[in-house]
Structures are given as structure tokens and as C-alpha cells.
Design a protein around this motif. Structure first.
Motif, PDB file in Angstrom:
ATOM      1  N   ALA A   9       0.838  -1.211   0.000  1.00 34.43           N
ATOM      2  CA  ALA A   9       0.000   0.000   0.000  1.00 34.43           C
ATOM      3  C   ALA A   9       0.869   1.255   0.000  1.00 34.43           C
ATOM      4  O   ALA A   9       0.602   2.212  -0.741  1.00 34.43           O
ATOM      5  CB  ALA A   9      -0.930  -0.005   1.215  1.00 34.43           C
ATOM      6  N   LEU A  10       1.929   1.249   0.801  1.00 33.97           N
ATOM      7  CA  LEU A  10       2.812   2.419   0.848  1.00 33.97           C
ATOM      8  C   LEU A  10       3.611   2.584  -0.444  1.00 33.97           C
ATOM      9  O   LEU A  10       3.850   3.704  -0.900  1.00 33.97           O
ATOM     10  CB  LEU A  10       3.757   2.325   2.048  1.00 33.97           C
ATOM     11  CG  LEU A  10       3.101   2.460   3.414  1.00 33.97           C
ATOM     12  CD1 LEU A  10       4.129   2.266   4.526  1.00 33.97           C
ATOM     13  CD2 LEU A  10       2.411   3.808   3.553  1.00 33.97           C
ATOM     14  N   GLY A  11       4.015   1.466  -1.055  1.00 32.75           N
ATOM     15  CA  GLY A  11       4.762   1.538  -2.316  1.00 32.75           C
ATOM     16  C   GLY A  11       3.970   2.233  -3.405  1.00 32.75           C
ATOM     17  O   GLY A  11       4.479   3.123  -4.094  1.00 32.75           O
ATOM     18  N   ASN A  12       2.709   1.856  -3.555  1.00 33.47           N
ATOM     19  CA  ASN A  12       1.873   2.506  -4.566  1.00 33.47           C
ATOM     20  C   ASN A  12       1.509   3.930  -4.156  1.00 33.47           C
ATOM     21  O   ASN A  12       1.376   4.813  -5.003  1.00 33.47           O
ATOM     22  CB  ASN A  12       0.624   1.677  -4.853  1.00 33.47           C
ATOM     23  CG  ASN A  12       0.917   0.497  -5.759  1.00 33.47           C
ATOM     24  OD1 ASN A  12       1.914   0.468  -6.464  1.00 33.47           O
ATOM     25  ND2 ASN A  12       0.048  -0.496  -5.721  1.00 33.47           N
ATOM     26  N   ALA A  13       1.363   4.172  -2.847  1.00 34.05           N
ATOM     27  CA  ALA A  13       1.046   5.530  -2.374  1.00 34.05           C
ATOM     28  C   ALA A  13       2.193   6.496  -2.684  1.00 34.05           C
ATOM     29  O   ALA A  13       1.953   7.651  -3.058  1.00 34.05           O
ATOM     30  CB  ALA A  13       0.749   5.515  -0.881  1.00 34.05           C
ATOM     31  N   VAL A  14       3.424   6.038  -2.545  1.00 34.00           N
ATOM     32  CA  VAL A  14       4.577   6.890  -2.873  1.00 34.00           C
ATOM     33  C   VAL A  14       4.505   7.300  -4.338  1.00 34.00           C
ATOM     34  O   VAL A  14       4.678   8.477  -4.679  1.00 34.00           O
ATOM     35  CB  VAL A  14       5.915   6.179  -2.556  1.00 34.00           C
ATOM     36  CG1 VAL A  14       7.093   6.908  -3.170  1.00 34.00           C
ATOM     37  CG2 VAL A  14       6.092   6.031  -1.052  1.00 34.00           C
ATOM     38  N   ASP A  15       4.248   6.346  -5.222  1.00 32.98           N
ATOM     39  CA  ASP A  15       4.129   6.659  -6.652  1.00 32.98           C
ATOM     40  C   ASP A  15       3.021   7.677  -6.909  1.00 32.98           C
ATOM     41  O   ASP A  15       3.202   8.628  -7.664  1.00 32.98           O
ATOM     42  CB  ASP A  15       3.818   5.398  -7.465  1.00 32.98           C
ATOM     43  CG  ASP A  15       5.055   4.635  -7.855  1.00 32.98           C
ATOM     44  OD1 ASP A  15       6.097   4.816  -7.209  1.00 32.98           O
ATOM     45  OD2 ASP A  15       4.972   3.839  -8.810  1.00 32.98           O
ATOM     46  N   ARG A  16       1.883   7.450  -6.288  1.00 36.02           N
ATOM     47  CA  ARG A  16       0.747   8.353  -6.514  1.00 36.02           C
ATOM     48  C   ARG A  16       1.048   9.762  -6.000  1.00 36.02           C
ATOM     49  O   ARG A  16       0.686  10.745  -6.640  1.00 36.02           O
ATOM     50  CB  ARG A  16      -0.503   7.796  -5.834  1.00 36.02           C
ATOM     51  CG  ARG A  16      -1.050   6.591  -6.538  1.00 36.02           C
ATOM     52  CD  ARG A  16      -2.319   6.079  -5.878  1.00 36.02           C
ATOM     53  NE  ARG A  16      -2.918   5.034  -6.676  1.00 36.02           N
ATOM     54  CZ  ARG A  16      -3.008   3.767  -6.312  1.00 36.02           C
ATOM     55  NH1 ARG A  16      -2.561   3.386  -5.134  1.00 36.02           N
ATOM     56  NH2 ARG A  16      -3.560   2.890  -7.106  1.00 36.02           N
ATOM     57  N   ALA A  17       1.694   9.848  -4.851  1.00 34.69           N
ATOM     58  CA  ALA A  17       2.005  11.157  -4.275  1.00 34.69           C
ATOM     59  C   ALA A  17       3.069  11.888  -5.079  1.00 34.69           C
ATOM     60  O   ALA A  17       2.968  13.095  -5.299  1.00 34.69           O
ATOM     61  CB  ALA A  17       2.450  11.002  -2.820  1.00 34.69           C
ATOM     62  N   VAL A  18       4.086  11.172  -5.541  1.00 33.03           N
ATOM     63  CA  VAL A  18       5.216  11.809  -6.236  1.00 33.03           C
ATOM     64  C   VAL A  18       4.958  11.978  -7.731  1.00 33.03           C
ATOM     65  O   VAL A  18       5.246  13.033  -8.297  1.00 33.03           O
ATOM     66  CB  VAL A  18       6.516  10.998  -6.004  1.00 33.03           C
ATOM     67  CG1 VAL A  18       7.672  11.544  -6.818  1.00 33.03           C
ATOM     68  CG2 VAL A  18       6.870  10.972  -4.517  1.00 33.03           C
ATOM     69  N   PHE A  19       4.425  10.965  -8.381  1.00 32.17           N
ATOM     70  CA  PHE A  19       4.284  10.968  -9.840  1.00 32.17           C
ATOM     71  C   PHE A  19       2.840  11.094 -10.321  1.00 32.17           C
ATOM     72  O   PHE A  19       2.601  11.158 -11.520  1.00 32.17           O
ATOM     73  CB  PHE A  19       4.887   9.687 -10.428  1.00 32.17           C
ATOM     74  CG  PHE A  19       6.329   9.486 -10.091  1.00 32.17           C
ATOM     75  CD1 PHE A  19       7.312  10.271 -10.666  1.00 32.17           C
ATOM     76  CD2 PHE A  19       6.710   8.514  -9.178  1.00 32.17           C
ATOM     77  CE1 PHE A  19       8.638  10.087 -10.357  1.00 32.17           C
ATOM     78  CE2 PHE A  19       8.034   8.320  -8.856  1.00 32.17           C
ATOM     79  CZ  PHE A  19       9.011   9.108  -9.442  1.00 32.17           C
ATOM     80  N   ASN A  20       1.873  11.060  -9.429  1.00 36.88           N
ATOM     81  CA  ASN A  20       0.444  11.076  -9.759  1.00 36.88           C
ATOM     82  C   ASN A  20       0.056   9.885 -10.636  1.00 36.88           C
ATOM     83  O   ASN A  20      -0.935   9.925 -11.351  1.00 36.88           O
ATOM     84  CB  ASN A  20       0.019  12.392 -10.421  1.00 36.88           C
ATOM     85  CG  ASN A  20      -1.482  12.587 -10.361  1.00 36.88           C
ATOM     86  OD1 ASN A  20      -2.154  12.118  -9.449  1.00 36.88           O
ATOM     87  ND2 ASN A  20      -2.022  13.272 -11.351  1.00 36.88           N
ATOM     88  N   ALA A  21       0.866   8.829 -10.582  1.00 36.95           N
ATOM     89  CA  ALA A  21       0.587   7.599 -11.323  1.00 36.95           C
ATOM     90  C   ALA A  21       1.441   6.489 -10.740  1.00 36.95           C
ATOM     91  O   ALA A  21       2.526   6.740 -10.225  1.00 36.95           O
ATOM     92  CB  ALA A  21       0.911   7.766 -12.802  1.00 36.95           C
ATOM     93  N   VAL A  22       0.940   5.271 -10.830  1.00 38.47           N
ATOM     94  CA  VAL A  22       1.681   4.105 -10.360  1.00 38.47           C
ATOM     95  C   VAL A  22       2.358   3.457 -11.559  1.00 38.47           C
ATOM     96  O   VAL A  22       1.729   3.226 -12.587  1.00 38.47           O
ATOM     97  CB  VAL A  22       0.734   3.097  -9.665  1.00 38.47           C
ATOM     98  CG1 VAL A  22       1.456   1.808  -9.329  1.00 38.47           C
ATOM     99  CG2 VAL A  22       0.134   3.716  -8.424  1.00 38.47           C
ATOM    100  N   THR A  23       3.642   3.161 -11.425  1.00 36.68           N
ATOM    101  CA  THR A  23       4.385   2.486 -12.481  1.00 36.68           C
ATOM    102  C   THR A  23       4.135   0.987 -12.374  1.00 36.68           C
ATOM    103  O   THR A  23       4.467   0.361 -11.378  1.00 36.68           O
ATOM    104  CB  THR A  23       5.898   2.775 -12.360  1.00 36.68           C
ATOM    105  OG1 THR A  23       6.106   4.186 -12.453  1.00 36.68           O
ATOM    106  CG2 THR A  23       6.677   2.072 -13.452  1.00 36.68           C
TER     107      THR A  23
END
Length: 156
Positions: A96-110
């Protein structure tokens, strides 16, 4: 301690793998790694699973923080006990935190791991952690519930 270790490993593996993918693969280009064992295809998901809620990915950041808070609360109350529950919740929170970091920083999940030939699913390490965590939590809950019920019957 197991919970924190597992969550940290999942989070680190997820973020390192996504960094590598963003650094080495062009968007939408398929490739293989590890001698062709793993098929990768870089995509950016701005929503949730299957790009549902596209463009609203940042709305899931508070949900991830809430999940972390709930798990920490129940851990502090002794409700999430046992090695398997520690592993399961660690996998789930790390994902959950891994995808949250992407969403917060890049506004998208890789996303980049292609499930298998013939399937459209593309995921990442965080997604694997989330799914594995749910399975471990469910199995742990079912197994220990059954074990407690059997112990109660024996005590009668």
C-alpha cells in the motif's frame, strides 16, 4: 519486528524496481528480464486496478495512510499477533505504501510485470505484496480461528 522488516523490504524492492523501470524502459515498450523469465511492459496507471478511476490516483494516498494507521492501531492493541499475521500485514502495508509513494510523487503508479502470456494484467512489486498480504492474512485468520475453536472444544 517482523512486520516492520517485511514492510520495509516490500517498499524498498517496489521503489527500486520502479526506479529501474522508469530509468531503463520507454513507456509501452515490452521487454524481458532475467533471461526471458519475466516479461515487462512499462505502463503508468493514474487510477486504481485496471486504471479504474483514471486520473484520481492521488485520492488513494489517504486510504494507504489510513490502512497504515489501522494496522498500527490494531498491532498496538495486540489484535494482530503471530508470525504469519506479522508477515501478512507487513506485505499488505509495504504494498500500500509503495503505490502511495508513486501516486504522491508521480500522480501515477508504475506497473511493469506482465502476469503471463495471454493475460492483460500488468502489476508491480507493491501489487504482489498487497495480494500476497491479503492471502496470508486470510489464511492466518482462518487457520488460527479453527485452531482456537478446536482448543475450546477440547477444553469443554
Amino acid at each position: 519486528m517482523i512486520f516492520y522488516l517485511v514492510a520495509a523490504i516490500v517498499l524498498a524492492a517496489d521503489q527500486l524496481s520502479k526506479w529501474w523501470v522508469r530509468s531503463h524502459l520507454e513507456m509501452g515498450v515490452a521487454s524481458t528480464v532475467w533471461g526471458g523469465l519475466v516479461h515487462v511492459l512499462r505502463l503508468e496507471n493514474t487510477g486504481a486496478t485496471g486504471n479504474t478511476f483514471a486520473g484520481y490516483g492521488r485520492w488513494f494516498v489517504p486510504i494507504a495512510i489510513l490502512i497504515l494507521a489501522v494496522v498500527l492501531y490494531y498491532r498496538s492493541k495486540g489484535k494482530l499477533r503471530g508470525a504469519w499475521m506479522e508477515v501478512g500485514t507487513g506485505l499488505f502495508v509495504g504494498g500500500a505504501l509503495g503505490n502511495a509513494v508513486d501516486r504522491a510523487v508521480f500522480n501515477a503508479v508504475t506497473d511493469f510485470i506482465k502476469a503471463s502470456k495471454g493475460h492483460d494484467a500488468i502489476m508491480n512489486i507493491a501489487d504482489i505484496g498487497l495480494n500476497a498480504g491479503v492471502i496470508v492474512i486470510l489464511l492466518s485468520t482462518l487457520f488460527f480461528r479453527r485452531k482456537r475453536a478446536e482448543a475450546a472444544q477440547t477444553a469443554e
